[in-house]
Design an enzyme around this catalytic site. Structure first.
Site, PDB file in Angstrom:
ATOM      1  N   GLU A  43       0.828  -1.207   0.000  1.00 59.13           N
ATOM      2  CA  GLU A  43       0.000   0.000   0.000  1.00 59.13           C
ATOM      3  C   GLU A  43       0.863   1.259   0.000  1.00 59.13           C
ATOM      4  O   GLU A  43       0.616   2.223   0.732  1.00 59.13           O
ATOM      5  CB  GLU A  43      -0.973  -0.016   1.176  1.00 59.13           C
ATOM      6  CG  GLU A  43      -1.866  -1.252   1.182  1.00 59.13           C
ATOM      7  CD  GLU A  43      -2.891  -1.262   2.309  1.00 59.13           C
ATOM      8  OE1 GLU A  43      -2.830  -0.368   3.165  1.00 59.13           O
ATOM      9  OE2 GLU A  43      -3.755  -2.153   2.301  1.00 59.13           O
ATOM     10  N   GLU A  99      -5.328  -9.235   0.210  1.00 59.17           N
ATOM     11  CA  GLU A  99      -5.783  -9.197   1.612  1.00 59.17           C
ATOM     12  C   GLU A  99      -7.284  -8.998   1.662  1.00 59.17           C
ATOM     13  O   GLU A  99      -7.816  -8.107   0.990  1.00 59.17           O
ATOM     14  CB  GLU A  99      -5.130  -8.049   2.398  1.00 59.17           C
ATOM     15  CG  GLU A  99      -3.673  -8.208   2.709  1.00 59.17           C
ATOM     16  CD  GLU A  99      -3.127  -7.049   3.544  1.00 59.17           C
ATOM     17  OE1 GLU A  99      -3.933  -6.355   4.201  1.00 59.17           O
ATOM     18  OE2 GLU A  99      -1.910  -6.827   3.536  1.00 59.17           O
TER      19      GLU A  99
END
Length: 493
Positions: free
Chosen positions: A115, A262
């Site tokens: 991220e 995820e």
């Protein structure tokens, strides 16, 4: 729901040769982290075929050798800068963390950072260069067809994911995202997406029904429909994935598949986190697995399966933040399941954790001692819990200590042929031998500790090598939804 009453019964995570798979993430911010071989034993015992690491831990990569498990390794955010500025560092990273373990350890992907766009924006200028340098190093080692490179991104970079058909990437990141997509297209790789319906629901102020986040059927009058395409969305998960596909298309890119790196649901939360429950986590993950394994994609890409990694294997109790941040795991560190969930498309629960291996009541003490010594030594059982002062030390008898050691060995090694015999001194039973604060491996008994958590008896595992600490600080992305009023108002009658 009282966790102590849950039946902890596990079914293996299956990978279908024809398409979709469900894998799992391994976070390491755990107080009693099992050793790398013990982790692999837990994975194999539950038929988990795909594993994502947040780093390239040498202990884990060695332990995974010849396991058949497909492994995604990670370049930590701390490593991205150096690699993005130096082709030689990228080559050294590939040689040390990938080439050195292939083909014994089945490394198939590299996740570059985590991220980065939203968590460490100062690294953005070197992210794509780092990916390119790593790919060139793979090409030089003739590994570029075996190992794919991508970079996981949060849903945060798509500010308005609803309705999916109008979703676009944040304009601030469009140039970088376009470069990432070009790289993925040129290298035949895939987009890595972190998508959490849990945060979509909890931050939606009650607008979205809980059933929608949990993959449950909605009443006909409450169907979620994209007003532009009239596509029906049976789950928030599908909508998030489709919003990403539409965002990719908005940059005039196509043919790039999405892998969800995820997703998950916490099973325990604080007083202000009422939706983080074992019941909801069980429902979400069971339905997620069933959804993924049906080999279909979201409405805009119905023939493209959504390969998915569940967050996560163990509860990372050392993570900062609210209670829920520490309780996403499917397993306790002794290998027992946190809650019941079904991992097959047929809803048929199968597994090998329903029986225990214990010492026979009238077994010869000398043979019990020999069996105990073997199980705790060569057999690889974790015997920390039966040491003096530990939860399973009393009663201090050969039968009690041997039972614990026999069972720990049997549970961990049964999938690779272990039996419950020990020179005639052991037998299987369906009766849980746990007692008091002593929990046997595979037990459904969970003992609350003084902090409101849950006691485990596994000894600490190896210290994470230098460079792995970054994985412990990775925060689960918080999806902040900006809801489209027209989309929410649309109801199919």
């Amino acid at each position: 729901m009282v966790l102590g009453n849950l039946l902890l019964f596990i079914v293996g995570i299956f990978s279908y040769a024809s398409g979709a798979f469900v894998g799992i993430n391994l976070g390491t911010d755990v107080s009693n982290m099992p050793s790398a071989p013990d982790v692999v034993s837990i994975l194999k015992a539950n038929q988990i075929t795909h594993l994502r690491l947040y780093d390239a831990d040498a202990h884990m990569l060695k332990a995974l050798a010849d396991s058949g498990i497909e492994v995604m390794v990670g370049v930590t955010n701390e490593e991205v800068l150096g690699i993005g500025e130096s082709p030689s560092k990228a080559a050294a990273w590939i040689n040390q963390n990938v080439a050195a373990y292939l083909p014994s350890t089945n490394i198939t992907a590299i996740a570059v950072g985590s991220e980065v766009l939203t968590s460490i924006p100062n690294l953005v200028p070197v992210l794509v260069p780092a990916m390119n340098y790593l790919h060139k190093a793979l090409v030089a080692s003739n590994l570029n067809f075996q190992v794919k490179i991508s970079t996981p991104q949060a849903m945060d970079i798509i500010p308005r994911p609803f309705p999916p058909s109008t979703a676009t990437f944040n304009s601030s990141w469009s140039a970088t995202v376009y470069q990432i997509l070009q790289f993925l297209e040129n290298t035949d790789s895939y987009y890595m997406l972190n998508a959490y319906p849990y945060f979509g629901y909890t931050s939606g102020n009650g607008i979205f029904p809980l059933d929608y986040a949990l993959f449950r059927s909605l009443p006909s009058v409450n169907q979620i429909v994209d007003p532009n395409t009239l596509s029906h969305y049976d789950s928030m998960f599908d909508a998030l994935v489709d919003a990403t596909y539409y965002s990719i298309a908005a940059l005039n890119m196509s043919g790039i598949s999405i892998v969800v790196t995820e997703t998950g649901w916490p099973w325990l939360g604080g007083a202000n986190e009422p939706d983080a429950t074992a019941e909801n986590a069980e429902t979400f993950n069971s339905n997620l697995i069933r959804r993924v394994l049906n080999d279909s994609g979201p409405p805009s890409q119905p023939k493209v399966p959504i390969n998915t990694y569940i967050y996560e294997l163990f509860n990372e109790d050392k993570r900062p933040g609210p209670v829920s941040e520490k309780n996403w795991g499917l397993f306790f560190t002794n290998g027992s399941a946190v809650y019941t969930f079904s991992l097959s498309t047929s809803n048929q629960i199968t597994g090998n954790n329903s029986d225990f291996c214990v010492a026979k009541p009238n077994a010869d003490p000398g043979k019990l001692q020999a069996g105990l010594d073997w199980a705790c030594g060569q057999g690889g059982a974790n015997c920390d819990a039966i040491q003096e002062g530990k939860p399973c030390y009393l009663p201090n008898t050969y039968q009690n200590h041997a039972s614990y050691a026999y069972n720990d060995y049997y549970k961990k090694k049964r999938s690779v042929g272990a039996t419950c015999d020990f020179d005639g001194t052991a037998a299987t039973t369906t009766v849980d031998p746990s007692h008091g604060s002593c929990n046997f491996t595979g037990s459904s008994t969970i003992t609350p500790n003084s902090n409101g958590g849950f006691t485990t008896t596994v000894a600490p595992g190896p210290v994470t090598p230098q460079g792995g600490s970054a994985t412990m600080n990775l925060q689960v992305s918080k999806i902040r939804f900006l809801i489209s009023a027209v989309f929410l108002a649309l109801v199919l009658l």
